[in-house]
Design an enzyme around this catalytic site. Sequence first.
Site, PDB file in Angstrom:
ATOM      1  CG  ASP A  21      -1.833  -1.129   1.344  1.00 13.90           C
ATOM      2  OD1 ASP A  21      -2.416  -1.384   0.062  1.00 13.90           O
ATOM      3  OD2 ASP A  21      -2.300  -1.428   2.269  1.00 13.90           O
ATOM      4  NE  ARG A 101      -1.670   3.210  14.080  1.00  9.64           N
ATOM      5  CZ  ARG A 101      -1.141   2.338  13.135  1.00  9.64           C
ATOM      6  NH1 ARG A 101       0.220   2.549  13.046  1.00  9.64           N
ATOM      7  NH2 ARG A 101      -1.518   1.392  12.712  1.00  9.64           N
ATOM      8  CG  ASP A 130      -4.928   2.583  13.212  1.00 11.51           C
ATOM      9  OD1 ASP A 130      -4.615   2.725  14.442  1.00 11.51           O
ATOM     10  OD2 ASP A 130      -4.612   1.300  12.802  1.00 11.51           O
ATOM     11  CB  SER A 181      -6.089  -6.207   8.794  1.00 12.14           C
ATOM     12  OG  SER A 181      -5.322  -5.144   9.037  1.00 12.14           O
TER      13      SER A 181
HETATM   14  N1  ARG Z   1      -8.442  -2.410  16.806  1.00 11.97           N
HETATM   15  C1  ARG Z   1      -7.372  -2.245  17.219  1.00 11.97           C
HETATM   16  C2  ARG Z   1      -7.215  -0.599  17.447  1.00 11.97           C
HETATM   17  O1  ARG Z   1      -8.025   0.062  16.765  1.00 11.97           O
HETATM   18  C3  ARG Z   1      -6.242  -2.583  16.116  1.00 11.97           C
HETATM   19  C4  ARG Z   1      -6.075  -1.805  15.217  1.00 11.97           C
HETATM   20  C5  ARG Z   1      -4.892  -2.417  14.048  1.00 11.97           C
HETATM   21  N2  ARG Z   1      -4.563  -1.667  12.943  1.00 11.97           N
HETATM   22  C6  ARG Z   1      -4.334  -2.283  11.416  1.00 11.97           C
HETATM   23  N3  ARG Z   1      -4.242  -1.232  10.837  1.00 11.97           N
HETATM   24  N4  ARG Z   1      -4.398  -3.418  11.333  1.00 11.97           N
HETATM   25  O2  ARG Z   1      -6.374  -0.191  18.028  1.00 11.97           O
END
Ligand code: ARG
Length: 406
Positions: A21, A101, A130, A181
């Site tokens: 990506d 983040r 995110d 993912s």
């Molecule tokens: N659900 C979790 C969160 O929002 C994990 C997110 C994982 N991110 C990803 N891009 N796979 O913090």
Amino acid sequence: MVVSGKVVRDKVVLAYSGGLDTSVAIRWLQQNYDLDVIAVSINVGQPGNLQEAVDRALKIGAVQAYAFNATDEFVNDYIGPSLKANALYMGSYPLATAIARPLISKIMVDIAKKEGAKFIAHGCTAKGNDQVRFDVSIAALAPDIKIIAPMREWVMTREEEIEYARQNDVPITVKKECPYSIDENIWGRSCECGVLEDAMVEPPRDAFEWTVDPSEAPDEPQYVEIHFKKGLPIGLDGHKDMPMTKIIESLNEIGGRHGYGRIDHIEDRLVGIKSREIYESPAALILINAHKDLEKMVLTKDVFNFKRPVEQRYSELCYDGLWFSPLREALDAFIDQTQEFIDGTVRMKLYKGNATIVGRSSPHSLYDTGLATYAQGDHFDHHSAEGFIYVWGLPLRSVAKVQKKQ
Ligand code: ARG
């Protein structure tokens, strides 16, 4: 812009993972926004080679590529405060992705300022948390920087991205597609999508990487002693000056070996969607449970109970992308105040998917065997109990006399 006969393009700082990506994003940003791309790869304790990412970004055509190992900063400035807050979103998720983040955002903002870039880009999609965490953190630190999220804008499937890469001279190594993912850092690993989207399906073996199946864990339990000072871990098993990063790495390994640290829950995303999430976070869960246990021994009942809703609110702020907010800072001030006497040792037993607390001690313990004991040496004043209960129950006695219902 043309400066002394040369075309000067504006710059964008891209959070670059080295994957498909963000590799496609380099070219896409050049083509669609006419920007020079500065790629930034940041390590927060995940596997992968930063140098390879830098080389790949330059090969694709980034004008500049940076690699940062930010693991210690992540541990000290983000995990430390979250641990003191016993931060678990919805009582379950230790927030590994969520608290990384803001740090990544901060580093990108620093580079954007240094490089005079007007744009920051990241590879988040439109359905997750995110994107919110990046966009809001960047806005909080540098309100004038514009954010571009290529994956929120382009409509390409994975196959189309691969085709785009071929046609636009983006060198990529297409690996076998991972069925999930994944996001990981030193505080935990998250796994979503694929078969896991059926909330009733037990996660298959390949969803886990850090932890063994508890049924295959060693038949012998393992004990570990965790030493704390002012609410933070300072060592394990008698060593009292270990860096926190090392402690977390060791506990991830020990917990994983004993099949401890798996979480399977339904989570409320900030964007209104419920999602099924699988996590592995052995060290985070061990440390939060041990820390909370020590607090029960050292804090007064009032402080301990008042801290509970503060912790919940704190976890929500982390989850919801509000790390760089006045409320988070104010809650940190309160929480820090509560940690002054959180010194001591917690003893845990790891065995077949469990990490049980089996002992604790503190130089500031409010637990007094002289008051608690039912054996010899009891110095609790038994006669006071009667008077106390009389006063404690007085309001109910009045209610019973005056407002009796039947
Ligand atoms: N659900 C979790 C969160 O929002 C994990 C997110 C994982 N991110 C990803 N891009 N796979 O913090």
